[in-house]
Design a protein around this motif. Structure first.
Motif, PDB file in Angstrom:
ATOM      1  N   CYS A  92      -8.091  31.293 -27.921  1.00  0.00           N
ATOM      2  CA  CYS A  92      -7.164  31.696 -29.139  1.00  0.00           C
ATOM      3  C   CYS A  92      -7.768  33.270 -29.529  1.00  0.00           C
ATOM      4  O   CYS A  92      -6.440  33.901 -29.409  1.00  0.00           O
ATOM      5  CB  CYS A  92      -8.692  31.154 -30.669  1.00  0.00           C
ATOM      6  SG  CYS A  92      -8.080  29.305 -30.581  1.00  0.00           S
ATOM      7  N   ALA A 149      -3.944  35.392 -29.390  1.00  0.00           N
ATOM      8  CA  ALA A 149      -3.945  36.469 -30.340  1.00  0.00           C
ATOM      9  C   ALA A 149      -3.185  37.583 -29.924  1.00  0.00           C
ATOM     10  O   ALA A 149      -2.745  38.405 -30.264  1.00  0.00           O
ATOM     11  CB  ALA A 149      -4.905  35.926 -30.887  1.00  0.00           C
ATOM     12  N   ARG A 206      -1.157  27.990 -27.701  1.00  0.00           N
ATOM     13  CA  ARG A 206      -1.406  28.891 -28.849  1.00  0.00           C
ATOM     14  C   ARG A 206      -1.959  28.992 -29.579  1.00  0.00           C
ATOM     15  O   ARG A 206      -3.068  29.202 -30.380  1.00  0.00           O
ATOM     16  CB  ARG A 206      -0.904  30.149 -29.627  1.00  0.00           C
ATOM     17  CG  ARG A 206       0.395  30.605 -28.495  1.00  0.00           C
ATOM     18  CD  ARG A 206       1.751  31.657 -28.990  1.00  0.00           C
ATOM     19  NE  ARG A 206       2.368  32.221 -28.175  1.00  0.00           N
ATOM     20  CZ  ARG A 206       1.905  33.493 -27.693  1.00  0.00           C
ATOM     21  NH1 ARG A 206       0.687  34.193 -28.092  1.00  0.00           N
ATOM     22  NH2 ARG A 206       2.588  34.203 -27.290  1.00  0.00           N
TER      23      ARG A 206
END
Length: 114
Positions: free
Chosen positions: A7, A11, A44
């Protein structure tokens, strides 16, 4: 999920050698490659593993495979062949519990794989 390394890569909080990305997926080079080409394709969105890719995530699963095909073309392994691998659970050696697809190529693959 703030404690998930994938994650954080998605990001942009952790650097990675990104080879492909769009609104839904990110593909980056594995830091411990098992083949000359070893790229991980991740969503994502945090999804813990392949078992979580039920009906609600059918489109996302398709996007992972489509992105893997794009990576294979970019990495010049589409014509010679490549392997896609997804691991579910500790006995299958899943080490990051964020669904990811391994794109492996650039050498002959053996069977059985495990």
């Amino acid at each position: 999920m703030e404690d998930c390394i994938f994650c954080r890569i998605a990001a942009g909080d952790i650097p990675a050698q990104v080879v492909y990305q769009d609104d839904d997926v990110v593909a980056f080079r594995d830091t411990n490659p098992q083949a000359p080409v070893h790229v991980l394709v991740i969503p994502r969105e945090h999804v813990p593993g392949p078992l979580a890719l039920g009906d609600d995530y059918a489109a996302l699963a398709g996007k992972l495979v489509a992105a893997a095909a794009q990576v294979a073309r970019q990495e010049d392994i589409a014509d010679t062949g490549y392997r896609l691998v997804m691991n579910e659970g500790r006995q299958a050696q899943q080490s990051v519990f964020h669904v990811h697809l391994h794109v492996l190529g650039g050498r002959a693959m053996h069977w059985p794989p495990g």
